[in-house]
Design an enzyme around this catalytic site. Structure first.
Site, PDB file in Angstrom:
ATOM      1  N   ASN A   1      13.492   3.875   4.985  1.00 57.22           N
ATOM      2  CA  ASN A   1      12.656   2.880   5.302  1.00 57.22           C
ATOM      3  C   ASN A   1      11.687   3.251   6.116  1.00 57.22           C
ATOM      4  O   ASN A   1      11.621   4.649   6.752  1.00 57.22           O
ATOM      5  CB  ASN A   1      13.426   1.857   6.543  1.00 57.22           C
TER       6      ASN A   1
ATOM      7  N   SER B   1       0.808  -1.268   0.134  1.00 58.98           N
ATOM      8  CA  SER B   1      -0.030   0.039  -0.028  1.00 58.98           C
ATOM      9  C   SER B   1       0.734   1.272  -0.177  1.00 58.98           C
ATOM     10  O   SER B   1       0.485   2.282  -0.594  1.00 58.98           O
ATOM     11  CB  SER B   1      -1.109  -0.014   1.327  1.00 58.98           C
TER      12      SER B   1
ATOM     13  N   ASP C   1      15.861  -1.336  12.626  1.00 55.25           N
ATOM     14  CA  ASP C   1      14.923   0.120  12.753  1.00 55.25           C
ATOM     15  C   ASP C   1      15.661   1.265  13.067  1.00 55.25           C
ATOM     16  O   ASP C   1      15.186   1.986  13.815  1.00 55.25           O
ATOM     17  CB  ASP C   1      13.653  -0.256  13.245  1.00 55.25           C
TER      18      ASP C   1
ATOM     19  N   SER D   1       7.371   6.546  11.302  1.00 57.19           N
ATOM     20  CA  SER D   1       8.516   7.333  11.221  1.00 57.19           C
ATOM     21  C   SER D   1       9.374   6.928   9.994  1.00 57.19           C
ATOM     22  O   SER D   1       9.119   5.697   9.395  1.00 57.19           O
ATOM     23  CB  SER D   1       9.734   6.954  12.071  1.00 57.19           C
TER      24      SER D   1
ATOM     25  N   HIS E   1       8.635   2.841   9.195  1.00 57.60           N
ATOM     26  CA  HIS E   1       8.378   1.875  10.444  1.00 57.60           C
ATOM     27  C   HIS E   1       7.092   2.365  11.138  1.00 57.60           C
ATOM     28  O   HIS E   1       7.058   3.590  11.148  1.00 57.60           O
ATOM     29  CB  HIS E   1       9.468   1.880  11.261  1.00 57.60           C
TER      30      HIS E   1
END
Ligand code: GAR
Length: 231
Positions: free
Chosen positions: A114, A20, A152, A143, A116
Site C-alpha cells: 500500500n 495517478s 495503514d 510511505s 499512504h
C-alpha cells in the site's frame, strides 16, 4: 538497468479514484524500468478515472462495487475472488480507499503493498494533509508498506519526506507528496520484481539484510537512474 531474466512479476492494482500512481507504475513498466506485468486493474468505484488509464494501456479492468452487494461480507468475498482469480504475484493498493478484510490480507500476506500519504506511523487514516498542516509539522511525505489487518499498518519499506512550506495548503502540499509517490512506488515495486525485497511474517529483507526501519529515499539528491539501475 540490469535486465531481469525470467518472467515478470505479475500485479493486480487496486484503485478507487484518479489512478495517478497506477499511471506511474504503467509508465515505469512501459519504459522497462521495472520488470512487471499488470494482469488487471480492479476498482471499487465504477467511475474511477484510473480505469480509463488502464484501458488506454490495454490492461484488463474489473469493478467490484459495494453498492452491488447486500452486505459488506458479500462485497469482501467477491473482491477476494476477483483478485485471486488473476493469481498475481503482488497486489498493489494504489489509492484504494476501502479497508480490506482479514481474509484478503491473510491470503495475500507478504504480497500486499500500500501507499499512504504520510510518514507512518504518523497520520494513518484520512485527511493527512489537513491534519499535518493543522499540527504545524515541518515535514510530511509518503510511505510504502506491506499491509496487515491494522489500518495503514504493516511494516514500512520506504518513505520520502517533503518539507512543509509556510505558505503550503492542502493542494500545494499534496501535489509535492504525490510527485514523490510517483517515483517511490515504482521503485519499491521494482525491488520486489527483481527479488531484492521480501516480506515474511511482517519481517522485511532488502537484498538479504533485515530492514529494521524504513528506507528513506530523497529524490532531490538521488541519481534516480543509478538507483533504478540496481533493479
Ligand atoms: C494517493 O496519494 C495515495 O497515497 C492515497 O490516495 C491517493 C491516490 O491517488 N492513498 C490513501 O490515502 C490510502 N490510505 P491516485 O488515485 O491518483 O493514485
Amino acid at each position: 538497468m540490469n535486465r531481469v531474466p525470467g518472467p515478470p512479476l505479475t500485479l493486480v492494482v487496486l484503485i478507487s479514484n484518479q489512478g495517478s500512481n497506477l499511471q506511474a507504475i504503467i509508465d515505469a513498466m512501459a519504459n522497462q524500468e521495472i520488470h512487471v506485468k499488470i494482469l488487471a486493474v480492479v476498482s471499487n468505484n465504477p467511475n474511477a478515472p484510473g480505469l480509463q488509464r488502464a484501458k488506454n494501456a490495454g490492461i484488463p479492468t474489473a469493478v467490484t462495487d459495494r453498492a452491488d452487494f447486500a452486505t459488506r461480507k458479500d462485497f469482501d468475498r467477491r473482491l477476494l475472488q476477483v483478485v485471486r482469480d488473476y493469481d498475481p504475484g503482488l497486489v498493489v493498493m494504489a489509492g484504494f480507499m476501502r479497508i480490506l478484510d482479514d481474509e484478503f490480507v491473510e491470503h495475500f500476506e507478504g504480497r500486499l503493498l500500500n501507499i499512504h500519504p504520510s510518514l507512518l506511523p504518523k497520520y494513518p487514516g484520512l485527511n493527512t494533509y489537513r491534519r499535518v498542516l493543522s499540527a504545524k509539522d515541518s515535514v510530511h511525505g509518503c510511505s510504502i508498506h506491506f499491509v496487515n489487518s491494522q489500518l495503514d499498518g504493516g511494516p514500512v519499506v520506504a518513505q520520502s519526506e517533503v518539507p512543509i512550506r509556510a505558505d503550503d495548503d492542502e493542494i500545494s502540499l499534496s501535489a509535492r507528496v504525490q510527485a514523490m509517490e510517483h517515483k517511490l512506488y515504482p521503485m519499491v515495486i521494482g525491488w520486489i520484481a527483481r527479488g531484492g525485497l521480501v516480506c515474511q511474517h511482517e519481517t522485511i529483507r532488502l537484498d538479504g539484510k533485515l530492514l529494521g526501519k524504513p528506507r528513506k529515499i530523497a529524490f532531490t539528491d538521488l541519481d534516480e537512474t543509478q538507483e533504478l539501475g540496481k533493479l
